[in-house]
Design a protein around this motif. Structure first.
Motif, mmCIF file in Angstrom:
data_model
loop_
_atom_site.group_PDB
_atom_site.id
_atom_site.type_symbol
_atom_site.label_atom_id
_atom_site.label_comp_id
_atom_site.label_asym_id
_atom_site.label_seq_id
_atom_site.Cartn_x
_atom_site.Cartn_y
_atom_site.Cartn_z
ATOM 1 N N THR A 22 119.102 48.309 -1.687
ATOM 2 C CA THR A 22 120.485 48.439 -1.217
ATOM 3 C C THR A 22 121.364 47.517 -2.061
ATOM 4 O O THR A 22 120.842 46.727 -2.860
ATOM 5 C CB THR A 22 120.611 48.031 0.268
ATOM 6 O OG1 THR A 22 120.449 46.611 0.371
ATOM 7 C CG2 THR A 22 119.602 48.754 1.149
ATOM 8 N N PRO A 23 122.675 47.566 -1.870
ATOM 9 C CA PRO A 23 123.545 46.618 -2.574
ATOM 10 C C PRO A 23 123.227 45.154 -2.241
ATOM 11 O O PRO A 23 123.570 44.262 -3.012
ATOM 12 C CB PRO A 23 124.953 46.991 -2.091
ATOM 13 C CG PRO A 23 124.850 48.449 -1.763
ATOM 14 C CD PRO A 23 123.457 48.608 -1.187
ATOM 15 N N THR A 61 118.135 50.594 8.301
ATOM 16 C CA THR A 61 118.024 49.157 8.091
ATOM 17 C C THR A 61 117.484 48.443 9.320
ATOM 18 O O THR A 61 117.869 48.747 10.445
ATOM 19 C CB THR A 61 119.409 48.587 7.722
ATOM 20 O OG1 THR A 61 119.883 49.263 6.556
ATOM 21 C CG2 THR A 61 119.342 47.090 7.468
ATOM 22 N N LEU A 62 116.610 47.476 9.089
ATOM 23 C CA LEU A 62 116.052 46.639 10.147
ATOM 24 C C LEU A 62 116.594 45.213 9.989
ATOM 25 O O LEU A 62 116.735 44.720 8.872
ATOM 26 C CB LEU A 62 114.529 46.647 10.089
ATOM 27 C CG LEU A 62 113.905 48.031 10.288
ATOM 28 C CD1 LEU A 62 112.410 48.002 9.967
ATOM 29 C CD2 LEU A 62 114.147 48.521 11.708
ATOM 30 N N TYR A 63 116.880 44.597 11.129
ATOM 31 C CA TYR A 63 117.483 43.262 11.155
ATOM 32 C C TYR A 63 116.624 42.293 11.951
ATOM 33 O O TYR A 63 115.856 42.696 12.829
ATOM 34 C CB TYR A 63 118.858 43.314 11.843
ATOM 35 C CG TYR A 63 119.891 44.110 11.105
ATOM 36 C CD1 TYR A 63 120.768 43.506 10.212
ATOM 37 C CD2 TYR A 63 120.008 45.484 11.304
ATOM 38 C CE1 TYR A 63 121.732 44.235 9.542
ATOM 39 C CE2 TYR A 63 120.966 46.228 10.635
ATOM 40 C CZ TYR A 63 121.827 45.600 9.754
ATOM 41 O OH TYR A 63 122.783 46.332 9.092
ATOM 42 N N GLY A 111 120.234 53.134 4.941
ATOM 43 C CA GLY A 111 120.694 52.176 3.947
ATOM 44 C C GLY A 111 121.957 51.416 4.297
ATOM 45 O O GLY A 111 122.321 50.474 3.590
ATOM 46 N N GLU A 112 122.652 51.795 5.374
ATOM 47 C CA GLU A 112 123.851 51.051 5.749
ATOM 48 C C GLU A 112 123.463 49.679 6.288
ATOM 49 O O GLU A 112 122.440 49.537 6.955
ATOM 50 C CB GLU A 112 124.668 51.814 6.796
ATOM 51 C CG GLU A 112 125.352 53.037 6.236
ATOM 52 C CD GLU A 112 126.247 53.729 7.233
ATOM 53 O OE1 GLU A 112 127.083 54.526 6.778
ATOM 54 O OE2 GLU A 112 126.126 53.499 8.452
ATOM 55 N N ARG A 158 128.198 40.864 3.423
ATOM 56 C CA ARG A 158 128.316 42.154 4.100
ATOM 57 C C ARG A 158 128.936 43.167 3.166
ATOM 58 O O ARG A 158 129.761 42.838 2.331
ATOM 59 C CB ARG A 158 129.165 42.018 5.353
ATOM 60 C CG ARG A 158 128.447 41.209 6.408
ATOM 61 C CD ARG A 158 129.154 41.196 7.723
ATOM 62 N NE ARG A 158 129.565 42.536 8.093
ATOM 63 C CZ ARG A 158 130.693 42.801 8.700
ATOM 64 N NH1 ARG A 158 131.525 41.861 8.995
ATOM 65 N NH2 ARG A 158 131.003 44.021 9.023
ATOM 66 N N THR A 159 128.577 44.449 3.359
ATOM 67 C CA THR A 159 129.098 45.517 2.514
ATOM 68 C C THR A 159 130.220 46.279 3.178
ATOM 69 O O THR A 159 130.830 47.117 2.566
ATOM 70 C CB THR A 159 127.983 46.506 2.149
ATOM 71 O OG1 THR A 159 127.436 47.043 3.356
ATOM 72 C CG2 THR A 159 126.908 45.840 1.340
#
Length: 173
Positions: free
Chosen positions: A48-49, A61-63, A132-133, A161-162
């Motif tokens: 990802t970016p 996405t996993l956090y 991917g976000e 953050r994106t």
């Protein structure tokens, strides 16, 4: 000048209605994530970016939550609406660059099994709608900071953050 008590009660009803709508949409999004979680889950890696991060089998996405203890989720019920636990009914597996020795499960609310990685319980963010976000990156909600997870098992805390703050639900404060 007298206030119209019916106008005031109408405003209260409108505000209450909007609050209920927001809660219903949040709960619906969380339930959709839970439904996608069923079965044997896997933890993989995606570019990802922000760099390489952990994702589920669908690329979501996993956090990790900095407020958690090793192998124990401390997130409140309200927090789980915004940050649904990544759960599995079977034994989760590692794919595509994730370390098999780091993937495990812990006991979660309601008798479910929450997937963990390097002793960190894993979560989704309801603000992420597509693979991917990373709109949850660096948020401070429900008593702690939230970060994407590197394949090493560490939080990517230096990554910015994106998404602009206006795209993230303003909850948890």
């Amino acid at each position: 000048m007298k206030r119209n008590r019916f106008a005031s009660s109408g405003l209260v009803a409108l505000v209450a209605g909007v609050a209920l709508l927001i809660l219903a949409v949040s709960a619906s999004s969380a339930e959709n994530v839970r439904q996608r979680n069923s079965g044997r889950s896997s933890v993989g890696v995606r570019q990802t970016p922000l760099g390489k991060i952990l994702v589920d089998s669908r690329g979501r996405t996993l956090y990790l939550f900095k407020g958690d203890r090793p192998n124990a989720s401390t997130l409140s019920r309200a927090g789980l609406i915004v940050w649904p636990a990544f759960t599995s009914t079977g034994t989760p597996r590692a794919t595509g660059g994730a370390k098999a020795a780091s993937v495990a499960t812990i006991s979660a609310r309601g008798g479910r099994r929450q997937v963990s990685y390097n002793r960190h319980p894993l979560y989704y963010y309801i603000g992420d709608q597509a693979p991917g976000e990373t709109h949850g990156q660096g948020l401070n909600q429900f008593g702690g900071l939230w970060y994407v997870v590197a394949p090493s098992g560490n939080a990517l805390t230096s990554a910015s953050r994106t998404a602009p703050a206006s795209q993230s639900p303003n909850v948890g404060y």
